[in-house]
Design an enzyme around this catalytic site. Structure first.
Site, short mmCIF file in Angstrom:
data_model
loop_
_atom_site.label_atom_id
_atom_site.label_comp_id
_atom_site.label_asym_id
_atom_site.label_seq_id
_atom_site.Cartn_x
_atom_site.Cartn_y
_atom_site.Cartn_z
N GLU A 21 0.82 -1.32 0.04
CA GLU A 21 0.07 -0.09 -0.16
C GLU A 21 0.77 1.36 -0.04
O GLU A 21 0.41 2.39 0.28
CB GLU A 21 -0.85 -0.04 1.24
CG GLU A 21 -1.81 -1.19 1.29
CD GLU A 21 -3.31 -1.01 0.39
OE1 GLU A 21 -3.69 0.13 0.44
OE2 GLU A 21 -3.59 -2.14 -0.36
N HIS A 30 -4.29 1.72 7.52
CA HIS A 30 -2.90 2.02 6.92
C HIS A 30 -2.40 2.59 8.32
O HIS A 30 -3.04 3.11 9.01
CB HIS A 30 -2.73 3.23 5.86
CG HIS A 30 -3.29 2.78 4.37
ND1 HIS A 30 -4.06 3.46 3.84
CD2 HIS A 30 -3.06 1.73 3.99
CE1 HIS A 30 -4.36 2.80 2.65
NE2 HIS A 30 -3.60 1.93 2.56
N CYS A 35 -2.89 11.51 3.66
CA CYS A 35 -3.19 10.47 2.64
C CYS A 35 -2.94 11.18 1.18
O CYS A 35 -2.97 10.66 0.06
CB CYS A 35 -4.62 9.96 2.87
SG CYS A 35 -5.03 9.28 4.34
O1 SUG Z 1 -7.72 3.10 0.32
N1 SUG Z 1 -10.34 5.30 0.34
C1 SUG Z 1 -9.09 5.03 0.44
C2 SUG Z 1 -8.34 6.09 1.33
C3 SUG Z 1 -6.92 5.80 1.26
C4 SUG Z 1 -6.35 6.59 2.45
N2 SUG Z 1 -4.90 6.57 2.40
C5 SUG Z 1 -4.12 6.49 3.51
N3 SUG Z 1 -4.37 6.48 4.63
N4 SUG Z 1 -2.69 6.86 3.30
C6 SUG Z 1 -8.65 3.55 0.71
O2 SUG Z 1 -9.22 2.92 1.71
C7 SUG Z 1 -12.68 4.76 -0.43
C8 SUG Z 1 -13.40 4.66 -1.47
C9 SUG Z 1 -14.89 4.67 -1.67
O3 SUG Z 1 -15.33 4.32 -0.89
O4 SUG Z 1 -15.54 5.01 -2.72
C10 SUG Z 1 -11.24 4.77 -0.47
O5 SUG Z 1 -10.72 3.96 -1.69
#
Ligand code: SUG
Length: 447
Positions: free
Chosen positions: A174, A248, A368
């Site tokens: 990730e 994460h 993020c």
């Molecule tokens: O991968 N949300 C992302 C958020 C990523 C956050 N990144 C870090 N913490 N670095 C994920 O879960 C949600 C999309 C949706 O539900 O439509 C989403 O992909």
């Protein structure tokens, strides 16, 4: 020569929506079905970038990916022109269309893992795009991410690019969200802490939600990048944190140079992590700012995204600055914690609050939204494209967003072929603004 940390923020895409695609991400699940506002989202992100730029930081951006991703549909056997393909995919599975229409590439902390030049065996900056195998909607990001990173950081004497890891969820990776780099000064040799959720080949019975990052993936990246073994740690994220919604590690921890700011429950044995870091890099004067669960319960940390902040050195400011989401101010325990922290004369002395609520509703805070890259002056001189921001480029991007983005998107709109045409027009204009060449498949078709 100056070496500093630059931030490359992901532009919120024109199809930003709330499809609830990320199991284990509390915000994504709880906002499923809400109507989004992509225009507000992209302007909020650009507002954060403008703030960073105004503080004297080097700020870049990474473009949205083409969504809905029609080449994926073609690969799944759908045929015909764009409109027909979209219609038959929707008829077959609206959930599939939601997945291939997600704007999730905006969370660029998941774009790649980076080993800065001072830490790699060959003295180059190494990039591995994350395979994001744990979530289907994100697993289709890495080919475009690789193209973008290669355009900005040309392969050669300064920058080295690796392929995303193969191996599907077994080798789930990730990106930088599970990697912390420590150093005295950015140009010095650093130490790395890779945080994983589970082993690739053993069941993780203690996890309710996916452990997206595997130990074997982190180890492979460190090997590929030529990280110094003696200065590299692999530590498991506390399953308690994953089960509370910290999908994460950057939901419960953030670092900058010698300072590590993390929740007490981020690791099973934080004392051991401290001791191992000190042993790996004895010359770094580590400062550990551990937040007790009694002061900020894990639930509040996940809800407010206190730790999904950017911890940065702002030129001319005494002490480090946290770039925090507004939700931290609205959560009593985190608000009280931050007020005390900045008044305590410790290493963190400033708190700048940003409104990135459109992204937060999908579990994406300030940290993020950005990919950190340590760059020397010469590295900056060698960058391709116009992805580094100036106030003028920011003005142009705001105009671009206001012209091309909708201010309302419901899940049903994802089937609309007019939306796809709007996305193509927006992205075509963007590649011109940023000098990205023919990045997208619709620009290369027939070429
Ligand atoms: O991968 N949300 C992302 C958020 C990523 C956050 N990144 C870090 N913490 N670095 C994920 O879960 C949600 C999309 C949706 O539900 O439509 C989403 O992909």
């Amino acid at each position: 020569m100056t070496v500093r940390e630059a931030n490359f923020d992901g532009l919120v895409g024109p199809t930003h929506n709330y499809a609830g695609l990320s199991y284990g991400n509390v915000a994504s699940a709880s906002n499923e079905g809400q109507v989004s506002n992509p225009r507000e989202g992209v302007l909020q992100g650009l507002g954060k970038a403008r703030h960073m730029l105004s503080l004297g930081m080097v700020q870049g951006i990474l473009p949205p990916h083409e969504r809905p991703h029609l080449p994926t549909l073609r690969g799944l056997g759908f045929t015909g022109g764009d409109d027909a393909m979209l219609a038959s995919a929707w008829a077959a599975s609206p959930a599939l269309v939601a997945n291939i229409a997600s704007s999730a590439a905006m969370w660029t902390a998941n774009a790649a893992t980076i080993t800065p030049a001072p830490d790699s065996a060959d003295g180059r900056t190494h990039f591995t795009p994350a395979n994001l195998a744990a979530m289907y909607h994100r697993s289709i990001e890495h080919p475009t991410t690789a193209r973008v990173l290669k355009a900005i950081f040309p392969e050669g004497e300064r920058f080295a690019h690796h392929c995303a890891l193969e191996g599907g969820v077994h080798l789930g990776d990730e990106g930088a969200a599970n990697h912390n780099r420590f150093c005295a000064e950015y140009g010095d040799k650093g130490a790395s802490l890779y945080v994983y959720g589970r082993d690739a080949f053993a069941p993780a019975d203690d996890l309710k939600y996916p452990g997206r990052q595997t130990r074997e993936a982190s180890e492979a990246i460190a090997r590929l990048h030529g990280d110094d073994k003696a200065r590299t740690l692999f530590v498991r994220q506390n399953p308690v944190a994953i089960n509370a919604g910290a999908f994460h590690n950057d939901v419960v921890a953030v670092s900058n140079r010698n300072v590590f700011f993390y929740h007490e429950l981020a690791f099973e044995d934080a004392g051991d992590v401290q001791a191992r870091l000190r042993a790996a890099a004895p010359e770094i004067d580590f400062v550990f700012v551990e937040v007790a669960d009694a002061e900020v319960p894990l639930r509040d940390a996940v809800k407010s995204y206190l730790f999904n902040s950017q911890l940065v050195d702002i030129p001319g400011r005494d002490g480090m600055t946290l770039i925090l989401p507004k939700e931290v101010e609205e959560t009593p325990s985190t608000k009280a914690y931050i007020d005390n922290l900045v008044a305590s004369n410790g290493p963190i002395r400033h708190a700048d609050i940003m409104d990135v609520r459109q992204s937060m509703r999908n579990g994406g805070g300030p940290a993020c939204l950005r990919l950190r890259v340590v760059l020397s002056d010469d590295d900056i001189g060698a960058l391709g494209t116009k992805c580094l921001l100036t106030p003028k480029r920011l003005d142009a991007l705001e105009d671009w967003a206001s012209t091309h983005y909708r201010d309302r998107l419901a899940l049903d709109d994802l089937r609309d072929p007019a939306l796809w045409r709007e996305v193509m027009a927006a992205l075509d204009a963007l590649t011109g603004l940023l000098d990205l060449g023919s990045l997208y498949s619709f620009q290369r078709a027939g070429a």
